[in-house]
Enzyme design. Structure first.
Site, PDB file in Angstrom:
ATOM      1  CD1 TRP A 169      -6.941 -12.900   9.066  1.00 11.21           C
ATOM      2  CD2 TRP A 169      -7.604 -10.492   9.333  1.00 11.21           C
ATOM      3  NE1 TRP A 169      -7.771 -12.516   8.136  1.00 11.21           N
ATOM      4  CE2 TRP A 169      -8.249 -11.462   8.128  1.00 11.21           C
ATOM      5  CE3 TRP A 169      -7.722  -9.438   9.587  1.00 11.21           C
ATOM      6  CZ2 TRP A 169      -9.123 -10.665   7.530  1.00 11.21           C
ATOM      7  CZ3 TRP A 169      -8.895  -8.865   8.636  1.00 11.21           C
ATOM      8  CH2 TRP A 169      -9.079  -9.424   7.689  1.00 11.21           C
ATOM      9  CD  GLU A 183      -9.169  -8.459   4.087  1.00  9.85           C
ATOM     10  OE1 GLU A 183      -9.756  -7.915   4.879  1.00  9.85           O
ATOM     11  OE2 GLU A 183      -8.304  -7.995   3.290  1.00  9.85           O
ATOM     12  CG  PHE A 232       0.497  -1.805  15.767  1.00 14.56           C
ATOM     13  CD1 PHE A 232      -0.414  -2.076  16.688  1.00 14.56           C
ATOM     14  CD2 PHE A 232       1.725  -2.353  15.856  1.00 14.56           C
ATOM     15  CE1 PHE A 232      -0.302  -2.829  17.806  1.00 14.56           C
ATOM     16  CE2 PHE A 232       2.071  -3.356  17.089  1.00 14.56           C
ATOM     17  CZ  PHE A 232       1.042  -3.267  18.130  1.00 14.56           C
ATOM     18  CG  ASP A 233      -4.481  -1.188  10.158  1.00  7.95           C
ATOM     19  OD1 ASP A 233      -4.493  -1.705  11.140  1.00  7.95           O
ATOM     20  OD2 ASP A 233      -5.127  -1.347   9.392  1.00  7.95           O
ATOM     21  NE  ARG A 259      -2.980  -3.150   0.503  1.00 12.55           N
ATOM     22  CZ  ARG A 259      -3.677  -3.817   1.584  1.00 12.55           C
ATOM     23  NH1 ARG A 259      -2.964  -3.939   2.641  1.00 12.55           N
ATOM     24  NH2 ARG A 259      -4.624  -4.801   1.162  1.00 12.55           N
ATOM     25  CD1 TRP A 316      -3.048  -4.440   8.985  1.00 16.34           C
ATOM     26  CD2 TRP A 316      -2.284  -5.189   6.681  1.00 16.34           C
ATOM     27  NE1 TRP A 316      -3.103  -5.798   8.654  1.00 16.34           N
ATOM     28  CE2 TRP A 316      -2.671  -6.496   7.503  1.00 16.34           C
ATOM     29  CE3 TRP A 316      -1.876  -5.353   5.436  1.00 16.34           C
ATOM     30  CZ2 TRP A 316      -2.519  -7.804   6.927  1.00 16.34           C
ATOM     31  CZ3 TRP A 316      -1.711  -6.758   4.933  1.00 16.34           C
ATOM     32  CH2 TRP A 316      -1.977  -7.958   5.664  1.00 16.34           C
ATOM     33  CD  GLU A 327      -4.629  -0.866   3.999  1.00 17.67           C
ATOM     34  OE1 GLU A 327      -3.796  -0.621   4.807  1.00 17.67           O
ATOM     35  OE2 GLU A 327      -5.150  -1.502   3.555  1.00 17.67           O
ATOM     36  CG  ASP A 383      -2.263  -6.354  -0.804  1.00 14.81           C
ATOM     37  OD1 ASP A 383      -3.579  -6.075  -1.215  1.00 14.81           O
ATOM     38  OD2 ASP A 383      -2.453  -6.829   0.475  1.00 14.81           O
ATOM     39  CG  HIS A 397      -5.653  -8.585  -0.721  1.00  9.08           C
ATOM     40  ND1 HIS A 397      -6.205  -7.445  -0.632  1.00  9.08           N
ATOM     41  CD2 HIS A 397      -6.134  -9.348   0.402  1.00  9.08           C
ATOM     42  CE1 HIS A 397      -6.817  -7.303   0.290  1.00  9.08           C
ATOM     43  NE2 HIS A 397      -6.919  -8.506   1.019  1.00  9.08           N
TER      44      HIS A 397
HETATM   45  C1  ACM Z   1      -5.977  -8.906   6.851  1.00  8.44           C
HETATM   46  O1  ACM Z   1      -5.793  -8.121   7.686  1.00  8.44           O
HETATM   47  N1  ACM Z   1      -6.571  -8.909   5.674  1.00  8.44           N
HETATM   48  C2  ACM Z   1      -5.149 -10.212   7.015  1.00  8.44           C
END
Ligand code: ACM
Ligand code: ZN
Length: 751
Positions: free
Chosen positions: A387, A321, A413-414, A155, A462, A464, A184, A257
């Site tokens: 997760w 996902e 931690f996002d 990201r 993550w 983003e 991703d 992804h």
């Molecule tokens: C995830 O947070 N999609 C593994």
């Protein structure tokens, strides 16, 4: 008086073996002895033959960076000795450190243990301004063999110097695994020599979303973004990490992804494309085609190069996902399902993962996958990374599979770490340091035998909203230190309060290493209490020692002379409380602010006909009448959320009043499955039996908070009813189509 102080210190020092250590993670055993070792440039290092030269050099370098001098290595008259002795120290990765006035002796069970002993010594050095190290003896070893931190570089991507700094920090806090999320939808970040298109095309996206994805319409920066690590860089990072006893587990995402890869190889998608690397954040329907053998050939070729670069026992292959939308209408995927006797698309995903697992086994590697790999049947040797909660990990361990705990509500931690509105944009939920620290990785519900499959715990990052190194560091630190302690230190004998004390001692090291850590952990947190019908109070708290909270009620900035907070503040009228933490006359940190709207509904009994669910279960239904309105950040605990069900609220004003305005807010974010009601009704009653509709609303145009205000002729009422019709199922073409819609409402105000 001095005599008394000495006695008190004596008791702190010896009464509680931990009280004087400044170490994170807290060691298994720490004993302060009398005296100090004074570190000077004259000290010499010695090591036995089992200690590799590289470790000795690293030790010299770490000490030099703190003290300015390089300790010479000498076999005679050395005051600091490093040894490896697996008999004296029996636990893998364990060490003993003994600091005496004339010597420092460090013994590791193995090279890793010795390295961790050095890290403890380095922390102690960083905490002594005059290089006088308290004499002590430490016996230490980890609770879990897997202590991980993750980083998403798709990201946003982070250059090699940042990755090395991250590795240094992880090693300092005794992590042993770095999970590198390399691919991703938004970019492919590892050079694969066989496929130059990955470097030329998949590593780049045309532009990037500005701001939070909830802000509609989406705005983009118009700038091409991307890049990748060359194989030489990867090898260098792997070598650098290995020297610091960190194993890097690469993640190559599949089958979802995958948009970036598909942008370079459209034939590997079900529709054949064309595809573009994603420019914003989310889950995308276009995934690898599971019916196309070329997909597997491609991924196998990629993994051929990946396993050459990464010596780790595990390779992470994602699995999370992955929408099944394309597979459902893809002739190749459907043919595969028929041919393999797979009953649904979940089994097709399971087939995909198992096929990749089989391939990696030929290379002597095991797979890790996110907990979705349980759906459709777990691949035989897979390790599950739990997760979405802890259930996936629990289920995996019950099936005798290894698991790593990384539940998003505790160690993502996002998520925000502060509720202050000034925080940098973050993904969603609220995970303060205290919550991270409170996480216990071993689930109660497992037998000891089942729990033996738990490898450990990991924090996930993550990226983003982490467009710069500084933003990433802000979100990672100090929360990673809480994970370090959960992963390393015994469950008992440690407390959050003492962790904070040790964290404050670690700030000097974080500052020296130029880490942009978040200094928000002592900021004011609050609780709003309904103490009686119509009566609310605001309770404020800081964890900073020797501090006072000062506040104002007129909206002005708190000063060193403002009122001192001593006990919960009554909130009798609509007002804004502002408060700040002071040490003496000096303000510490930012100004806290909370606004209240007090009305006839405030603190009155409220009955909910249907129960709120998931992350939107309030501490009490009274949260909907506590004078505080839910905000667009939706993580403050104010919103009540109803999943697929209508909401019906009944408020008792406790006496008949004249009423002419009822208002309530609805949060609409389709990207998060928060849907407006199809209709909202407001009703009143004098007797609680016969209700009369006074207002009805069907138009919710705002992406965000819709403030619905029903105004009507003044009428006598004791009871107020709100009925909101849930959208039900998210319609086709929308995010989360086919799933239940959330209906989020807060703060019923009656005047
Ligand atoms: C995830 O947070 N999609 C593994
Ligand atoms: Zn397909």
């Amino acid at each position: 008086m001095k005599y008394l102080v000495t006695i008190v210190l004596f008791f702190i020092g010896f009464g509680n073996g931990f009280a004087q250590s400044g170490l994170i993670p807290q060691p298994v055993a720490y004993h302060r002895n009398s005296g100090e070792f004074t570190l000077t440039a004259l000290a010499k290092l010695s090591s036995d033959s089992g200690v590799p030269a590289a470790l000795l050099k690293l030790t010299q370098e770490q000490i030099r960076s703190l003290t300015g001098f390089t300790l010479p290595v000498s076999s005679t008259n050395a005051s600091i000795s490093l040894k490896i002795d697996s008999l004296k120290v029996s636990q893998p990765e364990g060490y003993h450190l003994r600091i005496q006035p004339k010597s420092i002796e460090l013994i590791g069970h193995d090279q890793a243990g010795l390295f961790y002993g050095v890290q403890s010594l380095v922390q102690l050095i960083s905490q002594s301004s005059d290089l006088r190290l308290p004499a002590c003896s430490i016996k230490d070893y980890p609770r879990f063999s897997y202590r991980g931190m993750h980083l998403d570089v798709s990201r946003h991507w982070f250059r090699v110097p940042f990755i090395k700094k991250y590795i240094d920090l992880l090693a300092q806090y005794k992590f042993n695994t770095f999970h590198w999320h390399l691919t991703d939808d938004q970019g492919w970040r590892i050079e694969i020599k066989r496929y130059p298109q990955l470097q030329e095309t998949a590593a780049f996206r045309s532009q990037t979303l500005i701001g939070h994805k909830r802000e509609l319409p989406h705005r983009f920066d118009g700038k091409k973004y991307g890049g990748y690590y060359t194989q030489d860089e990867v090898r260098e990072v792997v070598r650098y990490a290995a020297q610091r006893h960190i194993t890097i587990i690469p993640e190559i995402e599949m089958p979802g992804h995958a948009l970036a890869a598909l942008s370079a190889f459209p034939a590997l998608g079900c529709t054949g494309g064309p595809y573009q690397a994603a420019t914003f954040w989310g889950i995308f329907d276009d995934v690898y085609c599971a019916g196309n053998d070329s997909t597997f050939t491609f991924l196998q070729h990629v993994l051929d190069e990946v396993v050459e670069l990464f010596p780790s026992k595990y390779i992470h292959i994602g699995g999370d996902e992955c929408p099944k939308t394309r597979w459902k209408s893809c002739p190749k995927c459907q043919a595969r399902m028929k041919h393999e006797g797979l009953k649904d698309e979940h089994e097709l995903q399971s087939y995909f993962i198992q096929r990749m697992e089989k391939y990696l086994l030929t290379k002597n590697r095991e797979i890790i996958g996110w907990d979705e790999i349980l759906e459709g049947g777990l691949s035989p040797g897979a390790t599950v990374m739990s997760w979405r909660g802890t259930e996936g990990g629990i289920e995996a361990m019950r099936q005798k599979h290894k698991a790593i705990m990384t539940p998003e509500m505790f160690v993502y931690f996002d998520f925000y770490q502060s509720l202050y509105p000034q925080e940098q944009v973050a993904a969603a939920w609220y995970t303060p340091l205290s919550k991270v620290y409170s996480y216990e990785p071993v689930p109660d519900s497992l037998t000891q035998e089942e729990a033996s499959y738990l490898l450990g715990v990991q924090g996930n990052v993550w990226s983003e909203y982490l467009s710069t190194d500084a933003k990433a560091e802000y979100m990672i630190f100090p929360r990673a230190l809480a994970v370090a302690e959960i992963a390393w230190s015994p469950k008992t004998g440690r407390t959050y309060t003492d962790f904070l004390r040790r964290l404050r001692k670690n700030e000097s090291l974080l500052k020296r290493l130029k880490v942009n850590y978040a200094k928000v952990f002592d900021e004011i947190t609050d609780t709003v209490l309904v103490t009686a019908p119509g009566k609310i109070q605001l309770r404020l708290k800081t964890t900073l020692p020797q501090a006072t909270i000062r506040y104002t009620t007129d909206g002005s900035e708190p000063q060193a002379t403002s009122s001192i907070y001593t006990s919960a503040l009554p909130i009798p009228k609509t007002q804004t409380i502002r408060a700040a933490v002071f040490q003496g006359k000096v303000q510490q940190g930012r100004v806290f602010e909370k606004s209240f709207t007090i009305s006839k509904s405030t603190g009155k009994p409220l009955l909910l006909a249907t129960a709120p669910k998931g992350n939107f279960i309030p501490s009490s239904s009274l949260v909907a009448v506590n004078g505080v309105q839910g905000t667009a950040r939706y993580n403050t605990g104010e919103w009540l959320g109803f999943l697929g069900e209508n909401a019906e609220w009944r408020l008792d004003l406790q006496k008949t009043e004249t009423v002419s305005v009822i208002s309530i807010n609805v949060l609409k974010y389709h990207w998060q499955r928060f849907w407006e009601p199809t209709a909202l009704h407001m009703l009143v009653s004098e007797d609680g039996k016969n209700y009369r509709e006074v207002y009805q609303h069907k138009d919710f145009p705002i992406n965000g908070i819709n403030e619905i205000k029903g105004q009507f002729q003044p009428t006598r009422a004791r009871f107020v009813k709100i009925k909101a019709e849930n959208k039900g199922i998210v319609p086709a073409g929308e995010y989360g189509a086919g799933n239940k819609a959330w209906l989020l409402m807060d703060e019923l105000i009656v005047n």
